[in-house]
Design a protein around this motif. Structure first.
Motif, PDB file in Angstrom:
ATOM      1  N   VAL A  69       0.839  -1.185   0.000  1.00  0.00           N
ATOM      2  CA  VAL A  69       0.000   0.000   0.000  1.00  0.00           C
ATOM      3  C   VAL A  69       0.881   1.244   0.000  1.00  0.00           C
ATOM      4  CG1 VAL A  69      -0.178   0.048   2.534  1.00  0.00           C
ATOM      5  CG2 VAL A  69      -1.906   1.192   1.150  1.00  0.00           C
ATOM      6  N   SER A  70       0.464   2.207  -0.809  1.00  0.00           N
ATOM      7  CA  SER A  70       1.091   3.536  -0.806  1.00  0.00           C
ATOM      8  C   SER A  70       0.273   4.423   0.123  1.00  0.00           C
ATOM      9  CB  SER A  70       1.120   4.114  -2.222  1.00  0.00           C
ATOM     10  OG  SER A  70       1.864   3.291  -3.092  1.00  0.00           O
ATOM     11  N   ILE A  71       0.909   4.963   1.140  1.00  0.00           N
ATOM     12  CA  ILE A  71       0.203   5.737   2.164  1.00  0.00           C
ATOM     13  C   ILE A  71       0.244   7.222   1.809  1.00  0.00           C
ATOM     14  CG2 ILE A  71       0.120   6.356   4.605  1.00  0.00           C
ATOM     15  CD1 ILE A  71       1.348   3.644   5.235  1.00  0.00           C
ATOM     16  N   TYR A  72      -0.925   7.783   1.506  1.00  0.00           N
ATOM     17  CA  TYR A  72      -1.089   9.201   1.210  1.00  0.00           C
ATOM     18  C   TYR A  72      -1.893   9.850   2.336  1.00  0.00           C
ATOM     19  CZ  TYR A  72       0.514   8.523  -3.606  1.00  0.00           C
ATOM     20  OH  TYR A  72       1.268   8.241  -4.727  1.00  0.00           O
ATOM     21  N   PRO A  73      -1.801  11.150   2.502  1.00  0.00           N
ATOM     22  CA  PRO A  73      -2.567  11.821   3.559  1.00  0.00           C
ATOM     23  C   PRO A  73      -4.051  11.872   3.215  1.00  0.00           C
ATOM     24  CG  PRO A  73      -1.407  13.436   2.232  1.00  0.00           C
ATOM     25  CD  PRO A  73      -0.926  12.096   1.766  1.00  0.00           C
ATOM     26  N   LYS A  74      -4.893  11.624   4.198  1.00  0.00           N
ATOM     27  CA  LYS A  74      -6.336  11.738   4.013  1.00  0.00           C
ATOM     28  C   LYS A  74      -6.835  13.148   4.283  1.00  0.00           C
ATOM     29  CE  LYS A  74      -7.335   6.938   5.325  1.00  0.00           C
ATOM     30  NZ  LYS A  74      -8.101   6.059   6.244  1.00  0.00           N
ATOM     31  N   ALA A  75      -6.018  13.939   4.951  1.00  0.00           N
ATOM     32  CA  ALA A  75      -6.400  15.308   5.279  1.00  0.00           C
ATOM     33  C   ALA A  75      -5.197  16.226   5.045  1.00  0.00           C
ATOM     34  CB  ALA A  75      -6.865  15.410   6.733  1.00  0.00           C
ATOM     35  N   ASP A  76      -5.487  17.490   4.750  1.00  0.00           N
ATOM     36  CA  ASP A  76      -4.414  18.472   4.547  1.00  0.00           C
ATOM     37  C   ASP A  76      -3.791  18.852   5.889  1.00  0.00           C
ATOM     38  OD1 ASP A  76      -5.202  18.339   1.955  1.00  0.00           O
ATOM     39  OD2 ASP A  76      -6.293  20.247   1.952  1.00  0.00           O
ATOM     40  N   GLY A  77      -2.485  19.007   5.894  1.00  0.00           N
ATOM     41  CA  GLY A  77      -1.800  19.402   7.120  1.00  0.00           C
ATOM     42  C   GLY A  77      -0.289  19.394   6.959  1.00  0.00           C
ATOM     43  N   PHE A  78       0.384  19.713   8.029  1.00  0.00           N
ATOM     44  CA  PHE A  78       1.845  19.703   8.068  1.00  0.00           C
ATOM     45  C   PHE A  78       2.324  18.470   8.837  1.00  0.00           C
ATOM     46  CE2 PHE A  78       0.709  24.135   7.482  1.00  0.00           C
ATOM     47  CZ  PHE A  78       1.603  24.560   6.511  1.00  0.00           C
ATOM     48  N   VAL A  79       3.432  17.919   8.387  1.00  0.00           N
ATOM     49  CA  VAL A  79       3.999  16.756   9.069  1.00  0.00           C
ATOM     50  C   VAL A  79       4.606  17.213  10.386  1.00  0.00           C
ATOM     51  CG1 VAL A  79       5.669  14.890   8.936  1.00  0.00           C
ATOM     52  CG2 VAL A  79       4.448  15.603   6.867  1.00  0.00           C
ATOM     53  N   GLN A  80       4.108  16.669  11.481  1.00  0.00           N
ATOM     54  CA  GLN A  80       4.632  17.013  12.798  1.00  0.00           C
ATOM     55  C   GLN A  80       5.682  16.000  13.254  1.00  0.00           C
ATOM     56  OE1 GLN A  80       1.754  16.875  15.981  1.00  0.00           O
ATOM     57  NE2 GLN A  80       2.877  18.386  17.219  1.00  0.00           N
ATOM     58  N   LYS A  81       5.374  14.703  13.098  1.00  0.00           N
ATOM     59  CA  LYS A  81       6.303  13.655  13.521  1.00  0.00           C
ATOM     60  C   LYS A  81       6.298  12.526  12.494  1.00  0.00           C
ATOM     61  CE  LYS A  81       5.481  14.325  18.500  1.00  0.00           C
ATOM     62  NZ  LYS A  81       5.000  13.651  19.737  1.00  0.00           N
ATOM     63  N   VAL A  82       7.457  11.956  12.261  1.00  0.00           N
ATOM     64  CA  VAL A  82       7.592  10.736  11.473  1.00  0.00           C
ATOM     65  C   VAL A  82       8.246   9.700  12.384  1.00  0.00           C
ATOM     66  CG1 VAL A  82       8.512   9.650   9.400  1.00  0.00           C
ATOM     67  CG2 VAL A  82       7.831  12.057   9.339  1.00  0.00           C
ATOM     68  N   LEU A  83       7.484   8.703  12.780  1.00  0.00           N
ATOM     69  CA  LEU A  83       7.944   7.753  13.801  1.00  0.00           C
ATOM     70  C   LEU A  83       8.596   6.504  13.216  1.00  0.00           C
ATOM     71  CD1 LEU A  83       4.811   8.008  16.128  1.00  0.00           C
ATOM     72  CD2 LEU A  83       6.940   9.325  16.227  1.00  0.00           C
ATOM     73  N   VAL A  84       8.621   6.367  11.883  1.00  0.00           N
ATOM     74  CA  VAL A  84       9.229   5.199  11.241  1.00  0.00           C
ATOM     75  C   VAL A  84      10.130   5.674  10.112  1.00  0.00           C
ATOM     76  CG1 VAL A  84       7.343   3.615  11.799  1.00  0.00           C
ATOM     77  CG2 VAL A  84       7.250   4.947   9.694  1.00  0.00           C
ATOM     78  N   ASP A  85      10.925   4.751   9.622  1.00  0.00           N
ATOM     79  CA  ASP A  85      11.811   5.070   8.496  1.00  0.00           C
ATOM     80  C   ASP A  85      11.907   3.846   7.592  1.00  0.00           C
ATOM     81  OD1 ASP A  85      13.603   6.389   6.837  1.00  0.00           O
ATOM     82  OD2 ASP A  85      14.636   7.335   8.533  1.00  0.00           O
ATOM     83  N   ARG A  86      12.654   3.980   6.526  1.00  0.00           N
ATOM     84  CA  ARG A  86      12.825   2.871   5.601  1.00  0.00           C
ATOM     85  C   ARG A  86      13.418   1.654   6.323  1.00  0.00           C
ATOM     86  NH1 ARG A  86      13.310   3.606  -0.026  1.00  0.00           N
ATOM     87  NH2 ARG A  86      13.761   5.812   0.392  1.00  0.00           N
ATOM     88  N   ASN A 192       9.148   9.410   1.978  1.00  0.00           N
ATOM     89  CA  ASN A 192       9.375  10.567   1.108  1.00  0.00           C
ATOM     90  C   ASN A 192       9.089  11.905   1.771  1.00  0.00           C
ATOM     91  OD1 ASN A 192      10.030   8.975  -1.252  1.00  0.00           O
ATOM     92  ND2 ASN A 192       7.862   8.465  -1.395  1.00  0.00           N
ATOM     93  N   VAL A 193       8.750  11.937   3.062  1.00  0.00           N
ATOM     94  CA  VAL A 193       8.439  13.200   3.729  1.00  0.00           C
ATOM     95  C   VAL A 193       9.226  13.314   5.033  1.00  0.00           C
ATOM     96  CG1 VAL A 193       6.132  13.413   2.744  1.00  0.00           C
ATOM     97  CG2 VAL A 193       6.446  12.172   4.877  1.00  0.00           C
ATOM     98  N   HIS A 194       9.329  14.552   5.503  1.00  0.00           N
ATOM     99  CA  HIS A 194      10.034  14.855   6.751  1.00  0.00           C
ATOM    100  C   HIS A 194       9.225  15.883   7.527  1.00  0.00           C
ATOM    101  CE1 HIS A 194      13.685  12.731   5.401  1.00  0.00           C
ATOM    102  NE2 HIS A 194      13.386  13.230   4.198  1.00  0.00           N
ATOM    103  N   PRO A 195       9.479  16.048   8.824  1.00  0.00           N
ATOM    104  CA  PRO A 195       8.714  17.015   9.625  1.00  0.00           C
ATOM    105  C   PRO A 195       8.748  18.411   9.012  1.00  0.00           C
ATOM    106  CG  PRO A 195      10.017  15.608  11.041  1.00  0.00           C
ATOM    107  CD  PRO A 195      10.427  15.286   9.646  1.00  0.00           C
ATOM    108  N   GLY A 196       7.579  19.053   9.033  1.00  0.00           N
ATOM    109  CA  GLY A 196       7.440  20.389   8.475  1.00  0.00           C
ATOM    110  C   GLY A 196       6.901  20.418   7.068  1.00  0.00           C
ATOM    111  N   ALA A 197       6.869  19.280   6.385  1.00  0.00           N
ATOM    112  CA  ALA A 197       6.398  19.244   5.005  1.00  0.00           C
ATOM    113  C   ALA A 197       4.887  19.397   4.961  1.00  0.00           C
ATOM    114  CB  ALA A 197       6.817  17.942   4.338  1.00  0.00           C
ATOM    115  N   LEU A 198       4.403  20.107   3.952  1.00  0.00           N
ATOM    116  CA  LEU A 198       2.968  20.274   3.742  1.00  0.00           C
ATOM    117  C   LEU A 198       2.480  19.137   2.854  1.00  0.00           C
ATOM    118  CD1 LEU A 198       0.326  21.889   3.930  1.00  0.00           C
ATOM    119  CD2 LEU A 198       1.086  23.173   1.909  1.00  0.00           C
TER     120      LEU A 198
END
Length: 369
Positions: A69-86, A192-198
């Motif tokens: 599954v490719s995980i896309y955002p369901k709602a608009d917002g800014f990335v606050q935390k990314v708790l996992v990595d590759r 593909n995203v990091h904290p602060g990304a829209l």
């Protein structure tokens, strides 16, 4: 005297010629008989059978993740935390990312306030209607119009309260989208995203935020040629070898079939479920599948040498009950190194010539040994 001598010589010459012709004719007849006996002795026969022609074929296949599954955002917002990595192993329901959307928080607060307000108005309307209805039991104390108006107001407040409740629940659901969770157990293969990304549906994104794959169970996908697909059955055991692990054989069974032929390759796609609890096999690896398809339904079997192919047709030579040669047109199916499936006007037990000759003609009598 000369005439008598001349007649005598002529008589001797005639006898010699007659004797020579008779000897030549006798020799030719004897030669033909010996040749016929030789042909008959050299012909070999075999009975047509219904045995299966099993030739092992080797086909390329590719491993795919059982779920991806490719995980896309369901709602608009800014990335606050990314708790996992590759490469992170995650479990179903585990929090992967946290987004923030201040305007959504404010909308949720306003929706909750409107909902509580509508509930209060509904409670007041119900109480007002209850009291009017109780007073209407006294004749002349309450008009029918006032009672009907109170009932209509109560129903309107009830509908308004339901609408505000639905709006509040919708915004609550949107807020829950700001917390991204894993839909199943698996491995994060892409980030593909990091904290602060829209991020959001209206934002141009080069790819998904995360990619999740289930790798403890894989799908081995292989395309089966049309000529072999009819002889396959679901659950059939197969053997395969991973190209990256030479010398090691794996076993599996056909789990699913597409049920249709690819218009481009004229093949049917089948899948083999592979247990990969060890994690040694990676999605995207290639494998070689060794497959022994079952015989085609309704096919008969003869040696490959019994089938004669020309530019016009394919046929076998059958020997009938009277010992005469019959040419029977056939169509070949699956083949092994020595045997071939045939379809035609043949029956199990018919005798066919295994080593036909070019000089053998239809209707020729063939001695049966």
């Amino acid at each position: 005297m000369k005439t008598i001598h001349y007649n005598y010589l002529l008589l001797l010459l005639s006898l010699c010629i007659f004797s020579g012709c008779s000897s030549s004719e006798s020799a030719d007849t004897k030669s033909k008989k010996m040749t016929g006996q030789k042909h008959a002795a050299n012909f070999k026969f075999v009975q047509v059978s219904a045995s299966k022609v099993g030739q092992e074929i080797q086909l390329p296949g590719e491993f795919l993740a059982f779920q991806q599954v490719s995980i896309y955002p369901k709602a608009d917002g800014f990335v606050q935390k990314v708790l996992v990595d590759r490469g992170s192993f995650v479990h179903r329901g585990q929090v992967l990312m946290v987004l923030e959307a201040p305007e959504t928080e404010q909308q949720l607060v306003a929706a909750r306030s409107n909902y509580l307000k509508a509930q209060a108005m509904l409670v007041a309307s119900k109480e007002h209607y209850r009291r009017l209805k109780a007073s209407s039991k006294i004749t002349g104390s309450v008009s029918a119009l006032d009672l009907e108006s109170a009932q209509a107001r109560m129903m309107a407040d009830s509908a308004a309260a339901m609408g505000e409740a639905a709006n509040f629940e919708a915004l609550t659901q949107i807020k829950s989208y700001l917390t991204v969770r894993a839909p199943f157990d698996g491995v994060i293969t892409e980030r593909n995203v990091h904290p602060g990304a829209l991020v959001g549906s209206g934002v141009s994104m080069s790819g998904p935020m995360l990619m999740l794959q289930q790798q403890n169970r894989l799908r081995l996908v292989v395309d089966i040629p049309e000529s072999y697909s009819l002889g396959l059955r679901q659950g059939k055991q197969v053997t395969f070898q991973v190209n990256a692990m030479p010398g090691k054989l794996f076993n599996g069974a056909i789990s699913r079939r597409s049920g249709n032929m690819s218009q481009k390759f004229r093949s049917e796609t089948v899948e083999i479920d592979v247990n990969n609890s060890s994690g040694n096999i990676r999605p995207g690896m290639f494998a070689e599948i060794m497959l022994s398809p079952e015989g085609t339904r309704g096919a008969l079997t003869v040696p490959r040498t019994a089938v004669i192919s020309s530019t016009e047709r394919q046929y076998v030579i059958r020997v009938n009950a009277s010992g005469a040669a019959e040419f029977v047109e056939v169509r070949q199916g699956q083949q092994s190194s020595t045997m071939s499936e045939v379809f035609g006007n043949l029956r199990v037990g018919d005798k066919v010539v295994v080593n036909p000759r070019d000089d053998l003609r239809e209707g020729t009598q063939i001695a049966m040994n």
